[in-house]
Design a protein around this motif. Structure first.
Motif, PDB file in Angstrom:
ATOM      1  N   GLN A  79       0.801  -1.225   0.000  1.00 54.80           N
ATOM      2  CA  GLN A  79       0.000   0.000   0.000  1.00 54.80           C
ATOM      3  C   GLN A  79       0.834   1.275   0.000  1.00 54.80           C
ATOM      4  O   GLN A  79       0.297   2.386  -0.009  1.00 54.80           O
ATOM      5  CB  GLN A  79      -0.944   0.021   1.203  1.00 54.80           C
ATOM      6  CG  GLN A  79      -0.254   0.199   2.558  1.00 54.80           C
ATOM      7  CD  GLN A  79      -1.217   0.044   3.709  1.00 54.80           C
ATOM      8  OE1 GLN A  79      -1.517  -1.052   4.162  1.00 54.80           O
ATOM      9  NE2 GLN A  79      -1.718   1.182   4.185  1.00 54.80           N
ATOM     10  N   TYR A  80       2.164   1.107  -0.057  1.00 56.04           N
ATOM     11  CA  TYR A  80       3.050   2.265  -0.002  1.00 56.04           C
ATOM     12  C   TYR A  80       3.634   2.571  -1.386  1.00 56.04           C
ATOM     13  O   TYR A  80       3.732   1.698  -2.239  1.00 56.04           O
ATOM     14  CB  TYR A  80       4.163   2.035   1.026  1.00 56.04           C
ATOM     15  CG  TYR A  80       3.587   1.831   2.403  1.00 56.04           C
ATOM     16  CD1 TYR A  80       3.219   2.908   3.200  1.00 56.04           C
ATOM     17  CD2 TYR A  80       3.350   0.546   2.887  1.00 56.04           C
ATOM     18  CE1 TYR A  80       2.653   2.724   4.450  1.00 56.04           C
ATOM     19  CE2 TYR A  80       2.773   0.345   4.139  1.00 56.04           C
ATOM     20  CZ  TYR A  80       2.427   1.433   4.918  1.00 56.04           C
ATOM     21  OH  TYR A  80       1.856   1.238   6.140  1.00 56.04           O
ATOM     22  N   HIS A  81       4.026   3.819  -1.569  1.00 52.11           N
ATOM     23  CA  HIS A  81       4.499   4.263  -2.877  1.00 52.11           C
ATOM     24  C   HIS A  81       5.960   3.876  -3.081  1.00 52.11           C
ATOM     25  O   HIS A  81       6.822   4.196  -2.262  1.00 52.11           O
ATOM     26  CB  HIS A  81       4.332   5.778  -3.005  1.00 52.11           C
ATOM     27  CG  HIS A  81       2.915   6.215  -2.808  1.00 52.11           C
ATOM     28  ND1 HIS A  81       1.912   5.908  -3.706  1.00 52.11           N
ATOM     29  CD2 HIS A  81       2.314   6.904  -1.799  1.00 52.11           C
ATOM     30  CE1 HIS A  81       0.770   6.403  -3.278  1.00 52.11           C
ATOM     31  NE2 HIS A  81       0.982   7.013  -2.123  1.00 52.11           N
ATOM     32  N   LEU A 122       2.529  11.310  -8.354  1.00 52.87           N
ATOM     33  CA  LEU A 122       1.752  11.430  -7.117  1.00 52.87           C
ATOM     34  C   LEU A 122       0.959  12.730  -7.100  1.00 52.87           C
ATOM     35  O   LEU A 122      -0.193  12.758  -6.659  1.00 52.87           O
ATOM     36  CB  LEU A 122       2.693  11.366  -5.907  1.00 52.87           C
ATOM     37  CG  LEU A 122       3.312   9.995  -5.608  1.00 52.87           C
ATOM     38  CD1 LEU A 122       4.429  10.133  -4.578  1.00 52.87           C
ATOM     39  CD2 LEU A 122       2.255   9.023  -5.105  1.00 52.87           C
ATOM     40  N   LYS A 223       1.290  -2.733  -7.740  1.00 54.42           N
ATOM     41  CA  LYS A 223       0.551  -1.612  -7.168  1.00 54.42           C
ATOM     42  C   LYS A 223       1.495  -0.553  -6.593  1.00 54.42           C
ATOM     43  O   LYS A 223       2.478  -0.868  -5.926  1.00 54.42           O
ATOM     44  CB  LYS A 223      -0.372  -2.143  -6.063  1.00 54.42           C
ATOM     45  CG  LYS A 223      -1.306  -1.114  -5.460  1.00 54.42           C
ATOM     46  CD  LYS A 223      -2.190  -1.755  -4.397  1.00 54.42           C
ATOM     47  CE  LYS A 223      -3.133  -0.732  -3.784  1.00 54.42           C
ATOM     48  NZ  LYS A 223      -3.957  -1.319  -2.708  1.00 54.42           N
ATOM     49  N   ASN A 224       1.176   0.710  -6.887  1.00 53.60           N
ATOM     50  CA  ASN A 224       1.902   1.854  -6.317  1.00 53.60           C
ATOM     51  C   ASN A 224       3.394   1.862  -6.657  1.00 53.60           C
ATOM     52  O   ASN A 224       4.225   2.287  -5.845  1.00 53.60           O
ATOM     53  CB  ASN A 224       1.736   1.901  -4.788  1.00 53.60           C
ATOM     54  CG  ASN A 224       0.300   2.099  -4.379  1.00 53.60           C
ATOM     55  OD1 ASN A 224      -0.441   2.846  -5.004  1.00 53.60           O
ATOM     56  ND2 ASN A 224      -0.119   1.409  -3.318  1.00 53.60           N
TER      57      ASN A 224
END
Length: 231
Positions: A79-81, A122, A223-224
């Protein structure tokens, strides 16, 4: 808001013997997110150490653990970039490799571009508001960077994100992304002592693996993850 950028590299920047070089890492937006991620990643590492009966000071680098264990650590970052840059070395000009200084300048350029493009993505997605960013903290695995190389990267990051850059050839000024930025700080550190630099090692290793396989579709599906290709 403070932003924390942890990064590591994978591969060797030497086009005679290597095809791919990668920087990879994680971008943390704010202190609360940093605290939560640190706890989550520390828990993932602890589970692996306990399952293998490893001592607490055993460094869980990508080169020292199984694919399954790397997967577990990477999933803790879902869930982190994350960001990365893939350098296709065969396409880099030969003259870049003629001196250590030219090689380091190119790598610094690649690193700055990768981080900048991740920030721009972002902002575009409204996950980051430029005016709210006050400080950037970069943590880079130290490897064997010379003292003057550390200084030059720090100065380059400050120009890129705080002061803006000037293209003398085209007489053009490029303003910084963050208009209210107060400071850019860079720390070179040993991943053995820096939890989230180890997480960056896992990100860099994942990007390197798929780049070597030329599985760009798999990279895009993560993801991300924001990946830049050079040159």
């Amino acid at each position: 808001m403070n932003i924390y950028i942890y990064s590591d590299e994978s591969g060797v920047f030497d086009k005679k013997h290597n095809d791919i070089f990668v920087f990879g890492g994680i971008i943390i937006l704010g202190n609360p997110e940093k605290l939560v991620l640190s706890r989550k990643y520390a828990k993932a590492e602890k589970d692996i150490r306990q399952s293998k009966n490893l001592p607490r000071d055993y460094e869980l680098k990508a080169t020292a653990i199984s694919n399954g264990e790397k997967g577990k650590l990477f999933r803790s970052l879902n869930q982190y970039h994350k960001f990365g840059v893939i350098i296709e070395e065969k396409r880099v000009l030969d003259r870049i490799f003629e001196s250590k200084k030219d090689k380091q300048r190119y790598l610094d350029y690649a690193y700055k571009i990768a981080v900048r493009r991740a920030f721009e993505d972002l902002i575009k997605q409204r996950l980051l508001i430029e005016e709210e960013v006050r400080n950037l903290y970069f943590f880079v695995d130290e490897h064997t960077t010379a003292t003057n190389g550390c200084y030059e990267l720090r100065e380059g990051l400050e120009q890129e994100f705080k002061n803006g850059t000037y293209n003398w050839k085209y007489d053009t000024f490029f303003p910084p992304i963050f208009s209210k930025l107060e400071s850019v700080q860079l720390t070179f550190c040993n991943s053995r002592n820096k939890l989230l630099v180890r997480s960056a090692d896992i990100v860099a290793n994942k990007i390197f693996y798929y780049a070597k396989q030329e599985d760009h579709e798999k990279l895009r599906s993560i993801k991300n993850l924001y990946v830049t290709y050079l040159p």
